[in-house]
Scaffold this motif. Structure first.
Motif, PDB file in Angstrom:
ATOM      1  N   ASP A 212      61.345 -63.479 167.249  1.00  0.00           N
ATOM      2  CA  ASP A 212      60.603 -62.237 167.487  1.00  0.00           C
ATOM      3  C   ASP A 212      59.174 -62.352 166.974  1.00  0.00           C
ATOM      4  OD1 ASP A 212      62.840 -60.837 168.562  1.00  0.00           O
ATOM      5  OD2 ASP A 212      63.561 -60.423 166.540  1.00  0.00           O
ATOM      6  N   GLY A 213      59.014 -63.014 165.833  1.00  0.00           N
ATOM      7  CA  GLY A 213      57.688 -63.139 165.242  1.00  0.00           C
ATOM      8  C   GLY A 213      57.247 -61.870 164.523  1.00  0.00           C
ATOM      9  N   TRP A 214      58.205 -61.157 163.896  1.00  0.00           N
ATOM     10  CA  TRP A 214      57.839 -59.935 163.185  1.00  0.00           C
ATOM     11  C   TRP A 214      57.186 -60.295 161.861  1.00  0.00           C
ATOM     12  CZ3 TRP A 214      61.624 -55.606 161.153  1.00  0.00           C
ATOM     13  CH2 TRP A 214      60.849 -54.491 160.772  1.00  0.00           C
ATOM     14  N   ASP A 242      55.116 -56.990 167.078  1.00  0.00           N
ATOM     15  CA  ASP A 242      54.047 -56.480 167.948  1.00  0.00           C
ATOM     16  C   ASP A 242      53.996 -54.961 167.936  1.00  0.00           C
ATOM     17  OD1 ASP A 242      53.389 -59.134 168.772  1.00  0.00           O
ATOM     18  OD2 ASP A 242      55.045 -59.058 170.220  1.00  0.00           O
ATOM     19  N   ASP A 243      54.429 -54.354 166.825  1.00  0.00           N
ATOM     20  CA  ASP A 243      54.399 -52.904 166.623  1.00  0.00           C
ATOM     21  C   ASP A 243      55.255 -52.154 167.635  1.00  0.00           C
ATOM     22  OD1 ASP A 243      52.650 -53.044 164.409  1.00  0.00           O
ATOM     23  OD2 ASP A 243      50.926 -53.211 165.751  1.00  0.00           O
ATOM     24  N   VAL A 244      56.295 -52.800 168.142  1.00  0.00           N
ATOM     25  CA  VAL A 244      57.234 -52.158 169.060  1.00  0.00           C
ATOM     26  C   VAL A 244      58.612 -52.165 168.400  1.00  0.00           C
ATOM     27  CG1 VAL A 244      58.339 -52.228 171.324  1.00  0.00           C
ATOM     28  CG2 VAL A 244      55.914 -52.867 171.089  1.00  0.00           C
ATOM     29  N   ALA A 245      59.095 -50.984 168.032  1.00  0.00           N
ATOM     30  CA  ALA A 245      60.420 -50.890 167.426  1.00  0.00           C
ATOM     31  C   ALA A 245      61.489 -51.112 168.490  1.00  0.00           C
ATOM     32  CB  ALA A 245      60.607 -49.520 166.780  1.00  0.00           C
ATOM     33  N   ALA A 246      62.476 -51.963 168.190  1.00  0.00           N
ATOM     34  CA  ALA A 246      63.510 -52.293 169.171  1.00  0.00           C
ATOM     35  C   ALA A 246      64.794 -52.697 168.467  1.00  0.00           C
ATOM     36  CB  ALA A 246      63.030 -53.432 170.082  1.00  0.00           C
ATOM     37  N   ASP A 266      68.133 -50.364 172.884  1.00  0.00           N
ATOM     38  CA  ASP A 266      67.810 -49.012 172.427  1.00  0.00           C
ATOM     39  C   ASP A 266      67.184 -48.198 173.559  1.00  0.00           C
ATOM     40  OD1 ASP A 266      64.607 -48.955 172.005  1.00  0.00           O
ATOM     41  OD2 ASP A 266      65.390 -50.943 171.531  1.00  0.00           O
ATOM     42  N   LEU A 267      66.910 -46.915 173.265  1.00  0.00           N
ATOM     43  CA  LEU A 267      66.340 -46.008 174.265  1.00  0.00           C
ATOM     44  C   LEU A 267      64.860 -45.741 174.055  1.00  0.00           C
ATOM     45  CD1 LEU A 267      69.225 -43.385 174.640  1.00  0.00           C
ATOM     46  CD2 LEU A 267      68.687 -45.326 176.111  1.00  0.00           C
ATOM     47  N   GLY A 268      64.240 -46.425 173.080  1.00  0.00           N
ATOM     48  CA  GLY A 268      62.800 -46.322 172.968  1.00  0.00           C
ATOM     49  C   GLY A 268      62.254 -45.897 171.630  1.00  0.00           C
ATOM     50  N   ASP A 269      63.076 -45.297 170.756  1.00  0.00           N
ATOM     51  CA  ASP A 269      62.563 -44.836 169.467  1.00  0.00           C
ATOM     52  C   ASP A 269      63.592 -45.089 168.364  1.00  0.00           C
ATOM     53  OD1 ASP A 269      60.825 -43.748 167.657  1.00  0.00           O
ATOM     54  OD2 ASP A 269      61.090 -41.665 168.300  1.00  0.00           O
ATOM     55  N   PRO A 270      63.995 -46.346 168.165  1.00  0.00           N
ATOM     56  CA  PRO A 270      65.088 -46.623 167.231  1.00  0.00           C
ATOM     57  C   PRO A 270      64.635 -46.709 165.779  1.00  0.00           C
ATOM     58  CG  PRO A 270      64.353 -48.670 168.208  1.00  0.00           C
ATOM     59  CD  PRO A 270      63.535 -47.572 168.856  1.00  0.00           C
ATOM     60  N   LEU A 271      65.583 -46.335 164.879  1.00  0.00           N
ATOM     61  CA  LEU A 271      65.409 -46.608 163.458  1.00  0.00           C
ATOM     62  C   LEU A 271      66.081 -47.916 163.080  1.00  0.00           C
ATOM     63  CD1 LEU A 271      65.680 -43.295 163.755  1.00  0.00           C
ATOM     64  CD2 LEU A 271      65.829 -43.406 161.268  1.00  0.00           C
ATOM     65  N   GLY A 272      67.043 -48.368 163.883  1.00  0.00           N
ATOM     66  CA  GLY A 272      67.815 -49.574 163.560  1.00  0.00           C
ATOM     67  C   GLY A 272      69.089 -49.222 162.816  1.00  0.00           C
ATOM     68  N   ARG A 273      69.386 -49.955 161.702  1.00  0.00           N
ATOM     69  CA  ARG A 273      70.598 -49.765 160.893  1.00  0.00           C
ATOM     70  C   ARG A 273      71.847 -49.996 161.745  1.00  0.00           C
ATOM     71  NH1 ARG A 273      68.418 -44.168 158.158  1.00  0.00           N
ATOM     72  NH2 ARG A 273      66.278 -44.914 157.870  1.00  0.00           N
TER      73      ARG A 273
END
Length: 362
Positions: A212-214, A242-246, A266-273
């Motif tokens: 990913d290269g985060w 790249d500042d895109v949460a996924a 995800d649907l576009g606005d994930p927190l993860g976990r």
């Protein structure tokens, strides 16, 4: 989970101390809660929480965390064993040799075919005496093995440089070997997900699940989840490269030696976990938290390697100021159990357990 039983651990605050409790669900119902650990100095953290695992014939291990000092973030792992499916418990032990005033936590446990337990954790014994004020170059992933009588092997490093506070996750392959997923760390502050495997008593070198290269200078407190079925391995994780949460899901058909290109689920606005598990039909169930407007929702995706996410469902919705934290799953046959923190108010919460029955995908 143990055979046809579901094992649960949780923490309860009282006026004077914190209790670590255990209960077991079987065909009769839930057992009465048993207090396994207690103390006013237990380390209570929303992201680093007790876990329980079955191993051998009727053996159970439960871990929690106790502060190493009255101040700072140093704490130790404590482990208690039961040889009678949770009715009685041993005195706690610290399952490693280090006693420094540093962080030890984010444990994953897995029983093996020999009736022993593999235990892995993040270990900051390499930090200087200034603890978290020092450069976190030496957070390690370490491992040990313990048998049902509490005999410990010497702990050993698996990866000498990892992210400092993301959950670790493990799963057993069909041949009994162990695969472990965790958030790694490079000198350039790239914090992507890696896999290591325990083969014939030796740990393999880390394999990057996907580049990913985060690049992030601090820990995101958002670990991966791994599941296995035979030689197949599935890993789910959160990234904000790249500042895109996924939230991503990747499959391996060769026991974690290599992974296919991941799918974003995800649907576009994930927190993860995230959490993940294989179902009987070979599909994979992944859960994660996501924002929907002002609400925090627990989402589930049922995925196939060839088709990606086939179905999605909102399992729970939270409109309070507190969080559902890190929901977890376990499976008994076609029944899947979901455990999550349910906020009552900003200062109080409870644990909710839900059950769903999932048949084969059409």
């Amino acid at each position: 989970m143990s055979g046809t039983s579901l094992l649960m651990s949780w923490m309860v605050p009282t006026a004077s101390e914190i209790l670590v409790q255990f209960a077991r669900l079987d065909d009769v119902g839930w057992s009465n809660p048993v207090t396994v650990g207690r103390g006013e100095d237990l380390f209570v953290n929303w992201a680093d929480f007790p876990t329980v695992a079955a191993f051998g014939d009727g053996n159970i291990a439960l871990h929690w965390l106790r502060r190493a000092s009255r101040s700072g973030y140093g704490y130790h792992v404590e482990l208690s064993l039961s040889n009678d499916i949770g009715r009685s418990w041993s005195d706690p032990i610290i399952p490693y040799s280090d006693r420094s005033d540093q962080q030890h936590g984010f444990v994953t446990m897995s029983g093996n075919a020999d009736g022993a337990l593999e235990l892995l954790w993040l270990d900051a014994r390499g930090y200087g005496q200034t603890g978290l004020l020092a450069r976190a170059d030496n957070m390690q992933l370490r491992a040990t093995r313990i048998d049902a009588d509490g005999r410990l092997e010497s702990d050993r490093p698996v990866d000498s440089k990892t992210c400092s506070c993301c959950q670790t996750s493990s799963a057993r392959l069909g041949d009994g070997s162990l695969v472990v997923a965790y958030r790694d760390r490079t000198d350039a502050e790239i914090r992507d997900i890696s896999i290591v495997r325990l083969l014939d008593g030796a740990w393999t070198d880390p394999v990057n699940v996907h580049p990913d290269g985060w690049e992030i200078s601090g820990c995101p407190v958002n670990g991966p989840a791994v599941a296995a079925q035979g030689e197949r391995v599935a890993v789910a994780w959160f990234t904000a490269a790249d500042d895109v949460a996924a939230v991503k899901l990747a499959f391996s058909d060769d026991a974690g030696t290599g992974f296919a290109t991941p799918a974003r689920i995800d649907l576009g606005d994930p927190l993860g976990r995230v959490d993940t598990l294989f179902l009987e039909d070979g599909s994979v169930l992944v859960t994660w938290l996501e924002w929907q407007g002002d609400d925090e929702v627990l989402l589930a995706c049922r995925a196939l390697e060839s088709r990606g996410c086939v179905t999605r469902q909102v399992l729970a919705r939270n409109s309070s100021d507190a969080s559902m934290n890190f929901p977890r799953m376990a499976r008994i046959g076609q029944d899947v159990y979901f455990a999550l923190t349910t906020p009552i108010n900003a200062r109080q919460s409870t644990v909710t357990v839900m059950r769903g029955q999932l048949g084969p995908l059409e």
